[in-house]
Scaffold this motif. Structure first.
Motif, PDB file in Angstrom:
ATOM      1  N   SER A  80       0.799  -1.225   0.000  1.00  0.00           N
ATOM      2  CA  SER A  80       0.000   0.000   0.000  1.00  0.00           C
ATOM      3  C   SER A  80       0.831   1.275   0.000  1.00  0.00           C
ATOM      4  CB  SER A  80      -0.923   0.022   1.224  1.00  0.00           C
ATOM      5  OG  SER A  80      -0.166   0.152   2.423  1.00  0.00           O
ATOM      6  N   VAL A  81       2.168   1.156   0.039  1.00  0.00           N
ATOM      7  CA  VAL A  81       2.991   2.343   0.265  1.00  0.00           C
ATOM      8  C   VAL A  81       2.842   3.379  -0.849  1.00  0.00           C
ATOM      9  CG1 VAL A  81       4.664   1.220   1.764  1.00  0.00           C
ATOM     10  CG2 VAL A  81       4.997   1.139  -0.718  1.00  0.00           C
ATOM     11  N   GLY A  82       2.705   2.941  -2.106  1.00  0.00           N
ATOM     12  CA  GLY A  82       2.533   3.898  -3.189  1.00  0.00           C
ATOM     13  C   GLY A  82       1.236   4.678  -3.059  1.00  0.00           C
ATOM     14  N   SER A  83       0.154   3.969  -2.745  1.00  0.00           N
ATOM     15  CA  SER A  83      -1.133   4.635  -2.558  1.00  0.00           C
ATOM     16  C   SER A  83      -1.133   5.503  -1.306  1.00  0.00           C
ATOM     17  CB  SER A  83      -2.254   3.593  -2.459  1.00  0.00           C
ATOM     18  OG  SER A  83      -2.351   2.849  -3.656  1.00  0.00           O
ATOM     19  N   LEU A  84      -0.457   5.038  -0.265  1.00  0.00           N
ATOM     20  CA  LEU A  84      -0.363   5.820   0.963  1.00  0.00           C
ATOM     21  C   LEU A  84       0.435   7.102   0.722  1.00  0.00           C
ATOM     22  CD1 LEU A  84      -1.038   6.035   3.920  1.00  0.00           C
ATOM     23  CD2 LEU A  84       0.892   4.538   4.453  1.00  0.00           C
ATOM     24  N   LEU A  85       1.480   7.013  -0.089  1.00  0.00           N
ATOM     25  CA  LEU A  85       2.221   8.211  -0.484  1.00  0.00           C
ATOM     26  C   LEU A  85       1.299   9.211  -1.170  1.00  0.00           C
ATOM     27  CD1 LEU A  85       5.679   8.332  -2.280  1.00  0.00           C
ATOM     28  CD2 LEU A  85       3.748   9.591  -3.208  1.00  0.00           C
ATOM     29  N   GLY A  86       0.509   8.703  -2.116  1.00  0.00           N
ATOM     30  CA  GLY A  86      -0.409   9.585  -2.836  1.00  0.00           C
ATOM     31  C   GLY A  86      -1.482  10.178  -1.941  1.00  0.00           C
ATOM     32  N   PHE A  87      -1.998   9.373  -1.002  1.00  0.00           N
ATOM     33  CA  PHE A  87      -3.068   9.840  -0.118  1.00  0.00           C
ATOM     34  C   PHE A  87      -2.561  10.903   0.853  1.00  0.00           C
ATOM     35  CE2 PHE A  87      -5.626   9.389   3.802  1.00  0.00           C
ATOM     36  CZ  PHE A  87      -6.873   9.701   3.279  1.00  0.00           C
ATOM     37  N   ALA A 341       6.165  18.022  -3.145  1.00  0.00           N
ATOM     38  CA  ALA A 341       6.972  19.242  -3.197  1.00  0.00           C
ATOM     39  C   ALA A 341       7.753  19.318  -4.508  1.00  0.00           C
ATOM     40  CB  ALA A 341       7.923  19.288  -2.009  1.00  0.00           C
ATOM     41  N   ARG A 342       8.232  18.188  -4.986  1.00  0.00           N
ATOM     42  CA  ARG A 342       9.008  18.191  -6.239  1.00  0.00           C
ATOM     43  C   ARG A 342       8.147  18.584  -7.424  1.00  0.00           C
ATOM     44  NH1 ARG A 342      10.841  14.188  -9.978  1.00  0.00           N
ATOM     45  NH2 ARG A 342       9.753  12.543  -8.874  1.00  0.00           N
ATOM     46  N   LEU A 343       6.884  18.153  -7.423  1.00  0.00           N
ATOM     47  CA  LEU A 343       5.970  18.501  -8.517  1.00  0.00           C
ATOM     48  C   LEU A 343       5.269  19.832  -8.296  1.00  0.00           C
ATOM     49  CD1 LEU A 343       4.235  15.025  -9.102  1.00  0.00           C
ATOM     50  CD2 LEU A 343       6.066  16.065 -10.462  1.00  0.00           C
ATOM     51  N   ASN A 344       5.343  20.353  -7.049  1.00  0.00           N
ATOM     52  CA  ASN A 344       4.577  21.547  -6.663  1.00  0.00           C
ATOM     53  C   ASN A 344       3.093  21.334  -6.899  1.00  0.00           C
ATOM     54  OD1 ASN A 344       4.072  24.148  -5.722  1.00  0.00           O
ATOM     55  ND2 ASN A 344       4.315  25.087  -7.740  1.00  0.00           N
ATOM     56  N   ALA A 345       2.651  20.092  -6.738  1.00  0.00           N
ATOM     57  CA  ALA A 345       1.237  19.744  -6.934  1.00  0.00           C
ATOM     58  C   ALA A 345       0.996  18.334  -6.415  1.00  0.00           C
ATOM     59  CB  ALA A 345       0.858  19.832  -8.405  1.00  0.00           C
ATOM     60  N   ALA A 346      -0.234  18.057  -6.053  1.00  0.00           N
ATOM     61  CA  ALA A 346      -0.654  16.709  -5.680  1.00  0.00           C
ATOM     62  C   ALA A 346      -1.656  16.227  -6.718  1.00  0.00           C
ATOM     63  CB  ALA A 346      -1.276  16.697  -4.289  1.00  0.00           C
ATOM     64  N   THR A 347      -1.350  15.107  -7.339  1.00  0.00           N
ATOM     65  CA  THR A 347      -2.224  14.550  -8.368  1.00  0.00           C
ATOM     66  C   THR A 347      -2.687  13.165  -7.943  1.00  0.00           C
ATOM     67  OG1 THR A 347      -0.451  13.455  -9.616  1.00  0.00           O
ATOM     68  CG2 THR A 347      -0.861  15.791 -10.095  1.00  0.00           C
ATOM     69  N   ASN A 348      -3.727  12.676  -8.598  1.00  0.00           N
ATOM     70  CA  ASN A 348      -4.258  11.355  -8.261  1.00  0.00           C
ATOM     71  C   ASN A 348      -3.327  10.233  -8.695  1.00  0.00           C
ATOM     72  OD1 ASN A 348      -7.060  11.906  -7.161  1.00  0.00           O
ATOM     73  ND2 ASN A 348      -7.137  13.054  -9.073  1.00  0.00           N
ATOM     74  N   ALA A 349      -2.411  10.520  -9.612  1.00  0.00           N
ATOM     75  CA  ALA A 349      -1.473   9.496 -10.081  1.00  0.00           C
ATOM     76  C   ALA A 349      -0.205   9.442  -9.240  1.00  0.00           C
ATOM     77  CB  ALA A 349      -1.108   9.767 -11.536  1.00  0.00           C
ATOM     78  N   LEU A 350      -0.088  10.318  -8.257  1.00  0.00           N
ATOM     79  CA  LEU A 350       1.134  10.395  -7.464  1.00  0.00           C
ATOM     80  C   LEU A 350       1.365   9.079  -6.716  1.00  0.00           C
ATOM     81  CD1 LEU A 350       3.268  12.586  -6.723  1.00  0.00           C
ATOM     82  CD2 LEU A 350       1.983  12.948  -4.620  1.00  0.00           C
ATOM     83  N   GLY A 351       2.557   8.513  -6.877  1.00  0.00           N
ATOM     84  CA  GLY A 351       2.917   7.285  -6.174  1.00  0.00           C
ATOM     85  C   GLY A 351       2.486   6.014  -6.864  1.00  0.00           C
ATOM     86  N   THR A 352       1.905   6.106  -8.053  1.00  0.00           N
ATOM     87  CA  THR A 352       1.476   4.909  -8.771  1.00  0.00           C
ATOM     88  C   THR A 352       2.678   4.018  -9.075  1.00  0.00           C
ATOM     89  OG1 THR A 352      -0.361   6.109  -9.792  1.00  0.00           O
ATOM     90  CG2 THR A 352       0.321   4.045 -10.834  1.00  0.00           C
ATOM     91  N   LEU A 353       2.579   2.748  -8.716  1.00  0.00           N
ATOM     92  CA  LEU A 353       3.616   1.726  -8.893  1.00  0.00           C
ATOM     93  C   LEU A 353       4.851   1.949  -8.009  1.00  0.00           C
ATOM     94  CD1 LEU A 353       3.644   0.977 -12.751  1.00  0.00           C
ATOM     95  CD2 LEU A 353       2.500  -0.278 -10.919  1.00  0.00           C
ATOM     96  N   ASP A 354       4.816   2.937  -7.125  1.00  0.00           N
ATOM     97  CA  ASP A 354       5.960   3.140  -6.239  1.00  0.00           C
ATOM     98  C   ASP A 354       6.153   1.977  -5.278  1.00  0.00           C
ATOM     99  OD1 ASP A 354       6.556   5.501  -7.438  1.00  0.00           O
ATOM    100  OD2 ASP A 354       6.277   6.766  -5.663  1.00  0.00           O
ATOM    101  N   GLU A 355       5.066   1.242  -4.985  1.00  0.00           N
ATOM    102  CA  GLU A 355       5.218   0.071  -4.123  1.00  0.00           C
ATOM    103  C   GLU A 355       6.122  -0.970  -4.784  1.00  0.00           C
ATOM    104  OE1 GLU A 355       1.690  -0.051  -6.698  1.00  0.00           O
ATOM    105  OE2 GLU A 355       2.150   1.239  -4.992  1.00  0.00           O
TER     106      GLU A 355
END
Length: 426
Positions: A80-87, A341-355
């Motif tokens: 869940s870490v990728g989704s948790l990052l995004g959330f 912070a790197r993107l200066n934005a939060a998107t719904n795709a953030l962290g996808t496949l990072d797990e």
């Protein structure tokens, strides 16, 4: 005081220096990957610009990989870490733009601090919730975190109804790197010098401890060789970071804002080490201390080595396991702060496949899926290997589907190598 037995040949040298052969193999593989991509990219891969960007891109995965080591050591997994990052990243962004300004006012200097603290707290709570279900309710971690992968990815969309949240607080953005989010040449050299002093001091203290308890000592030449290698790596990294300079337009704007006169040849300002890279390094140091020097760390490895024996020894294995997932949640939130912070934005795709990349980094770094073995330093190198593969393939124009294929193959090979290593060591 006895010294380690001198040996001839390559194996003897490695035995004298007590270097982990798996760690040495990872470093060798990383060097091969870098040289190969540098050749295929026409000399671009090992340029200061690409190496600087590579380290920044690695930061968020590296932070999570340090926590994934402890999760896997206990014979569990966290999908869940990728989704948790995004959330958590979306939550921190929403706090900065929609919630906190109503209570703290616009441009409050503490907005980013409150958002970061609440975001990390949210990650710890979510990790604790998943850890409770795993440890106390007996649901396998694979199922719980697979559910978390879906729940928190949907939760990130639900928080803002699918919209992208931007821009973020100016100070918060420093955690993403960039021209302002770097320490500059002077501080980079200072940090490198301090790191060299700490390496030397730690080696002297380790030698004194060995002498005190009567353990065999490494040969002096081996100690010096390791110290020189560490100094060269630290100085080289500082030189590379400083060699990458601000674009001329950004430097000119900076000079104008600070009343500086731009020389005829232009203003040359080196980036230096980026703040997210420093955050990843500090996280690695802290997690190494936690895993090696604290009772909690010893309990984690004891549980991974033999859960039944750990239980009989009086270790509260359920509570320790829950704390491991709480720690993992907090680290995912820190990674979420870096990524947003790197993107200066939060998107719904953030962290996808990072797990996938986080688990692969830990496994490639020597963490055994059978539990009981793993190192934080190995996970950091594993994260750099994974990001190097991705960065190199992007430079070569490799399609995204093929990139996923390569990453998947590398992960399978890493697990296979781990199983072979364990069979030979048995």
């Amino acid at each position: 005081m006895p010294a380690l037995k001198a040996n001839s040949g390559v194996k003897g040298i490695i035995r004298s220096t007590e270097i982990d052969t798996r760690m040495l193999g990872m470093i060798g593989a990383l060097v091969v990957i870098w040289v190969l991509f540098h050749f295929l990219s026409g000399g671009i891969f090992l340029s200061p610009r690409n190496l600087w960007n590579l380290t920044v891109q690695t930061s968020s995965i590296a932070v999570m990989a340090t926590g994934m080591v402890l999760v896997i050591v206990t014979r569990n997994i966290d999908l869940s870490v990728g989704s948790l990052l995004g959330f958590t990243g979306m939550a921190m962004a929403a706090l900065q733009t929609d919630v906190l300004p109503q209570y703290l006012g616009l441009d409050n200097p503490f907005t980013w601090v409150v958002a970061l603290i609440l975001g990390i707290a949210l990650g710890v709570v979510i990790g604790g919730l998943q850890g409770y279900v795993i440890a106390f309710l007996g649901v396998p971690s694979f199922i719980v975190t697979l559910g978390g992968l879906l729940v928190w990815r949907g939760g990130a969309w639900w928080l803002t109804s699918g919209r992208t949240v931007a821009p973020l607080d100016d100070t918060f953005r420093l955690m993403g790197g960039g021209a302002e989010g770097s320490l500059g040449t002077t501080w980079t050299w200072i940090i490198a010098l301090v790191a060299c002093v700490l390496v030397a001091a730690s080696m002297v203290m380790a030698r004194k401890r060995r002498t005190k308890f009567g353990f065999p000592l490494r040969p002096v030449w081996a100690e010096l060789a390791i110290a020189v290698f560490a100094f060269v790596v630290l100085a080289g990294a500082a030189a590379v970071f400083n060699a990458y300079e601000w674009p001329s337009m950004i430097a000119a704007r900076y000079a104008k804002a600070h009343g500086m006169t731009v020389p005829e040849g232009g203003l040359h300002i080196g980036y230096g080490v980026a703040i997210p890279v420093l955050m990843a390094i500090v996280t690695g140091i802290v997690m190494t201390f936690v895993s090696r020097r604290t009772r909690f760390g010893r309990y984690v490895f004891a549980i991974g080595g033999n859960p039944e024996a750990a239980e009989l020894a009086g270790i509260n294995t359920r509570w320790v396991l829950m704390k491991v997932f709480m720690l993992m949640g907090g680290l995912a939130a820190i990674a979420g702060a870096i990524a947003t912070a790197r993107l200066n934005a939060a998107t719904n795709a953030l962290g996808t496949l990072d797990e996938l990349y986080t688990i692969a980094a830990a496994v490639i770094g020597g963490t055994s899926l059978a539990g009981g073995a793993g190192t934080i330093a190995g996970a950091l190198i594993g994260a750099l290997v994974m990001q190097s593969l991705q960065s190199g393939m992007v430079l070569l124009g490799v399609d995204s589907p093929l990139q996923s294929i390569v990453v998947g193959i590398v992960l399978v090979i890493a697990v296979w190598i781990d199983s072979v290593y364990r069979r030979r060591a048995a």
